[in-house]
Design an enzyme around this catalytic site. Sequence first.
Site, PDB file in Angstrom:
ATOM      1  N   LYS A 169       0.835  -1.206   0.000  1.00 45.48           N
ATOM      2  CA  LYS A 169       0.000   0.000   0.000  1.00 45.48           C
ATOM      3  C   LYS A 169       0.872   1.260   0.000  1.00 45.48           C
ATOM      4  CE  LYS A 169      -2.370   1.945   3.337  1.00 45.48           C
ATOM      5  NZ  LYS A 169      -3.143   2.144   4.505  1.00 45.48           N
ATOM      6  N   ASP A 211      -7.012   2.519   1.496  1.00 45.49           N
ATOM      7  CA  ASP A 211      -6.891   2.877   2.919  1.00 45.49           C
ATOM      8  C   ASP A 211      -8.303   2.863   3.515  1.00 45.49           C
ATOM      9  OD1 ASP A 211      -8.169   5.138   2.052  1.00 45.49           O
ATOM     10  OD2 ASP A 211      -6.636   6.536   2.725  1.00 45.49           O
TER      11      ASP A 211
END
Length: 214
Positions: free
Chosen positions: A123, A141
């Site tokens: 990420k 997220d």
Amino acid sequence: MKLSTKYEINCIKTILIDRYKDAKTELQYKNAYELLVAVILSAQCTDKRVNIITPVLFEAYPDTASLAKANLESLKMLIQSCSFFNNKATNLIKMAKSVESDFSGNIPLDEEKLITLSGVGQKTAHVVMIEYKGANLMAVDTHVFRTSHRLGLSSSKTVQKTELDLIKAFKDNLDILHQGMVLFGRYICTAKNPKCQECFLSEFCKSKKGFKPV
Ligand code: SF4
């Protein structure tokens, strides 16, 4: 949860791109090094808090060469208002050492290389590449996860599967769509008390009736 149709997905995509085409991360940075450090610090921490910490941090450690030689306790002191500052301080020094030894002091802007660095998962690598290179990647997220479910873009329970759903649904312009969904979730489709009255995507929302935050 009802999923959006192809037509609805295309409408959501067009509206988000139009609205957020010039959006950038709210993290403040001047180069790839500062961006990477800020993104590492932002895990489980707000961008606002990170932006308070980084000016002093970057003055003390302006590059990976200085950060690689940082005293761990001094670094912890500088970032102690950030969540998980103990781990983050250790990872930042290890990351800087690796960048110095393996990449001649240059932050590698390549996913496979980025994820070899301490504190950098997929990420984090995606967020850096989306922001710095405008890469056609998605990063999920808490804001992207929540808004994608409320808008019927995904019903997957994990971040990884949600990312795949969004890639399949949107296909391109993922960098703009990522930035847009983060800002949409941060300021309009908030976790508690979303601003549904001013929501420009309300006609596509799958959560309005009997709304329950997800
Ligand atoms: S209508 Fe409300 S819950 Fe639905 S997407 Fe908009 S802000 Fe989020």
